[in-house]
Design a protein around this motif. Structure first.
Motif, PDB file in Angstrom:
ATOM      1  N   LYS A 106     -10.074   3.724  -7.980  1.00  0.00           N
ATOM      2  CA  LYS A 106     -11.321   2.954  -7.955  1.00  0.00           C
ATOM      3  C   LYS A 106     -12.486   3.808  -8.446  1.00  0.00           C
ATOM      4  CE  LYS A 106     -14.404   0.538  -4.785  1.00  0.00           C
ATOM      5  NZ  LYS A 106     -14.642   0.187  -3.389  1.00  0.00           N
ATOM      6  N   GLN A 107     -12.548   5.030  -7.952  1.00  0.00           N
ATOM      7  CA  GLN A 107     -13.638   5.943  -8.296  1.00  0.00           C
ATOM      8  C   GLN A 107     -13.597   6.364  -9.770  1.00  0.00           C
ATOM      9  OE1 GLN A 107     -13.403   9.318  -5.703  1.00  0.00           O
ATOM     10  NE2 GLN A 107     -15.505   9.089  -5.047  1.00  0.00           N
ATOM     11  N   VAL A 149      -9.263  -1.826  -9.184  1.00  0.00           N
ATOM     12  CA  VAL A 149      -8.707  -2.129  -7.866  1.00  0.00           C
ATOM     13  C   VAL A 149      -7.670  -3.242  -8.049  1.00  0.00           C
ATOM     14  CG1 VAL A 149     -10.781  -1.437  -6.595  1.00  0.00           C
ATOM     15  CG2 VAL A 149     -10.547  -3.798  -7.326  1.00  0.00           C
ATOM     16  N   THR A 187       0.838  -1.204   0.000  1.00  0.00           N
ATOM     17  CA  THR A 187       0.000   0.000   0.000  1.00  0.00           C
ATOM     18  C   THR A 187       0.869   1.249   0.000  1.00  0.00           C
ATOM     19  OG1 THR A 187      -1.810  -1.128   1.125  1.00  0.00           O
ATOM     20  CG2 THR A 187      -1.761   1.274   1.291  1.00  0.00           C
ATOM     21  N   GLN A 214     -14.332  -3.490 -10.484  1.00  0.00           N
ATOM     22  CA  GLN A 214     -15.063  -3.652  -9.227  1.00  0.00           C
ATOM     23  C   GLN A 214     -15.974  -4.875  -9.236  1.00  0.00           C
ATOM     24  OE1 GLN A 214     -16.491   0.097  -7.420  1.00  0.00           O
ATOM     25  NE2 GLN A 214     -15.410   1.097  -9.110  1.00  0.00           N
ATOM     26  N   GLN A 238      -5.341   5.113  -4.489  1.00  0.00           N
ATOM     27  CA  GLN A 238      -6.146   3.933  -4.813  1.00  0.00           C
ATOM     28  C   GLN A 238      -7.645   4.200  -4.710  1.00  0.00           C
ATOM     29  OE1 GLN A 238      -4.616  -0.094  -3.960  1.00  0.00           O
ATOM     30  NE2 GLN A 238      -3.092   0.950  -2.690  1.00  0.00           N
ATOM     31  N   VAL A 239      -8.044   5.103  -3.840  1.00  0.00           N
ATOM     32  CA  VAL A 239      -9.465   5.456  -3.738  1.00  0.00           C
ATOM     33  C   VAL A 239      -9.908   6.162  -5.020  1.00  0.00           C
ATOM     34  CG1 VAL A 239     -11.180   6.821  -2.478  1.00  0.00           C
ATOM     35  CG2 VAL A 239      -9.431   5.540  -1.218  1.00  0.00           C
TER      36      VAL A 239
END
Length: 129
Positions: A48-49, A54, A34, A113, A44-45
């Motif tokens: 994903k968004q 991911v 990480t 996702q 990473q958030v």
């Protein structure tokens, strides 16, 4: 390129004998991955968004070589062994000083996702070439 991450062994990381519980090495190397991705400038958030991508662990091959103990100061070293369009193979060593205590070969894959394979994000590919 080798990424390093420090880990201090707390009492909660150990078993009754004061030795690091075997599953906690997987937590240590996860934290290191990480931070490795964060140090590359990857959020990473947001990934994903914005891109719907991911990372997931596909495979771990682990060798427990010598025990870490309560209050040890450890270093996790992460190195890229191979990369394809959708996966990265890493070697991660957990060390106390120069002694390797735990070594793992970890295959990480990019997925959507919904769990379908995805291409590694461009920022990752650029940083690893």
């Amino acid at each position: 390129m080798t990424h390093t991450f420090s880990v201090h062994v707390y009492y909660e990381d150990t078993d009754l004998a004061g030795i690091v519980y075997y599953a906690n090495y997987l937590k240590f190397i996860e934290r290191a991955r990480t931070e490795w991705v964060r140090d590359m400038g990857v959020d990473q958030v947001a990934l994903k968004q914005d891109e719907g991508v991911v990372f997931a662990v596909r495979r771990v091959e682990a060798d427990y070589l010598s025990p870490a103990k309560f209050d040890d100061e450890l270093t996790v070293e992460t190195r890229v062994d191979a990369m394809t369009g959708a996966r990265i193979v890493l070697t991660q060593d957990v060390k106390r000083a120069e002694e390797i205590l735990f070594s793992a070969v970890v295959t990480i894959v990019a997925i959507t996702q919904t769990g379908h394979p995805a291409r590694l994000p461009a920022i990752i590919r650029r940083n690893l070439h």
